[in-house]
Enzyme design. Structure first.
Site, mmCIF file in Angstrom:
data_model
loop_
_atom_site.group_PDB
_atom_site.id
_atom_site.type_symbol
_atom_site.label_atom_id
_atom_site.label_comp_id
_atom_site.label_asym_id
_atom_site.label_seq_id
_atom_site.Cartn_x
_atom_site.Cartn_y
_atom_site.Cartn_z
ATOM 1 N N TYR A 1 10.887 -9.809 60.467
ATOM 2 C CA TYR A 1 9.636 -10.016 59.740
ATOM 3 C C TYR A 1 8.449 -9.522 60.568
ATOM 4 C CZ TYR A 1 5.496 -12.458 58.022
ATOM 5 O OH TYR A 1 4.227 -12.750 57.592
ATOM 6 N N TYR B 32 6.515 -9.403 52.001
ATOM 7 C CA TYR B 32 7.808 -10.082 52.119
ATOM 8 C C TYR B 32 7.625 -11.107 53.237
ATOM 9 C CZ TYR B 32 12.852 -10.728 52.841
ATOM 10 O OH TYR B 32 14.117 -11.252 52.959
#
Length: 297
Positions: free
Chosen positions: A125, A61
């Site tokens: 992230y 991702y």
């Protein structure tokens, strides 16, 4: 040699498929629906069926800003999914090469980061990728975690392609000039991954396992990167695009970026003898390739 890589559309996956042909190795890209990183059972069965000699854990991702509002999904893919891939590698007794990021660091160090520096991600992230590294290391000792940064290529969506596309219609572009790092070609990453995979398959030396930094040579800012891109555009087409240098504060984003993304690659050079080309030379090569192929998309 048969190399299984997770993902079908990513920059590194596309680069591995291209470079694998040149290196005369078989690269098998596995992604949805047969391999879903959110489904550990599918990961195990798809990888086992492919019977790899080594596995490259490349799928992730990567929507840095969107991750701030989708932390569960980011962690499901980047932590749990990465762990499932490493567990599959352990079950088959083959090495796994896991791709990670400079975002595991806070970016407040004055010098390039080395592998033993304390981590401290400042974004969802980055935190999810660090958690993935930890899952991989816990699942198998037979791993090489390769942290890279500022990836670009002729494939997919990336900063270089965005600059070329915007440069078709704009004469001036505002680009951040107070974040430092090293743009890294996915084509160069692919060459290095293939070399690492071959060594891991053939050599049980523990010094070849662990965490390594893998980036192009040299350093620069995003504005420097843009100027090299537009220099290539000018040389090939005569078109002039000027870069206006701005600060991070001038371009706010949902996720914080490390101010210093520079990674020391001395450990990789010492252990594997791998040194990537300087980033500006690789950048010009990709710019030339894209412009020769036609209008940016």
């Amino acid at each position: 040699m048969r190399l299984v890589v997770t993902g079908k559309q990513g920059q590194v996956v596309s680069s591995l498929l291209e470079r694998g042909r040149a290196a005369a190795i078989e690269v098998i890209a596995l992604g949805r629906p047969e391999l879903d990183l959110a489904d550990a059972a599918s990961v195990r069965s798809a990888i086992a069926a492919a019977a790899p000699d080594a596995i490259v854990s490349a799928a992730a991702y990567t929507a840095v800003d969107k991750a701030e509002s989708e932390p569960d999904l980011a962690f499901a893919v980047n932590e749990t999914g990465a762990g499932a891939v490493a567990e599959a590698a352990a079950a088959l007794g083959v090495p796994v090469i896991h791709l990670s990021t400079d975002y595991v660091f806070a970016g407040d160090k004055a010098e390039p980061y080395v592998e033993t520096d304390p981590t401290g991600p400042v974004s969802v992230y980055g935190a999810s990728k660090l958690a993935g590294e930890q899952k991989v290391a816990a699942a198998t000792d037979n791993h090489a975690i390769l942290r890279t940064a500022w990836v670009y290529s002729p494939f997919g969506a990336n900063f270089l392609k965005t600059m070329l596309r915007l440069g078709e219609s704009r004469d001036v572009l505002r680009v951040v000039a107070d974040q430092r790092g090293t743009p890294t070609s996915a084509l160069d990453i692919a060459d290095a991954v293939i070399a690492v995979a071959r060594r891991l398959k053939a050599d049980p030396d523990p010094a070849l396992r662990g965490v390594f930094h893998l980036t192009g040579g040299g350093e620069g800012t995003w504005a420097d990167f843009a100027e090299v891109i537009f220099g290539g555009l000018r040389e090939r087409t005569g078109r002039e695009v000027r870069v206006e240098r701005i600060t991070t504060a001038d371009y706010p984003t949902p996720a914080r970026r490390p101010a210093n993304s520079r990674l020391s690659t001395k450990k990789l050079q010492s252990s594997y003898g791998i040194v990537l080309a300087d980033w500006d030379a690789s950048t010009r090569g990709v710019v030339d390739r894209l412009l020769a192929a036609g209008p940016a998309t």
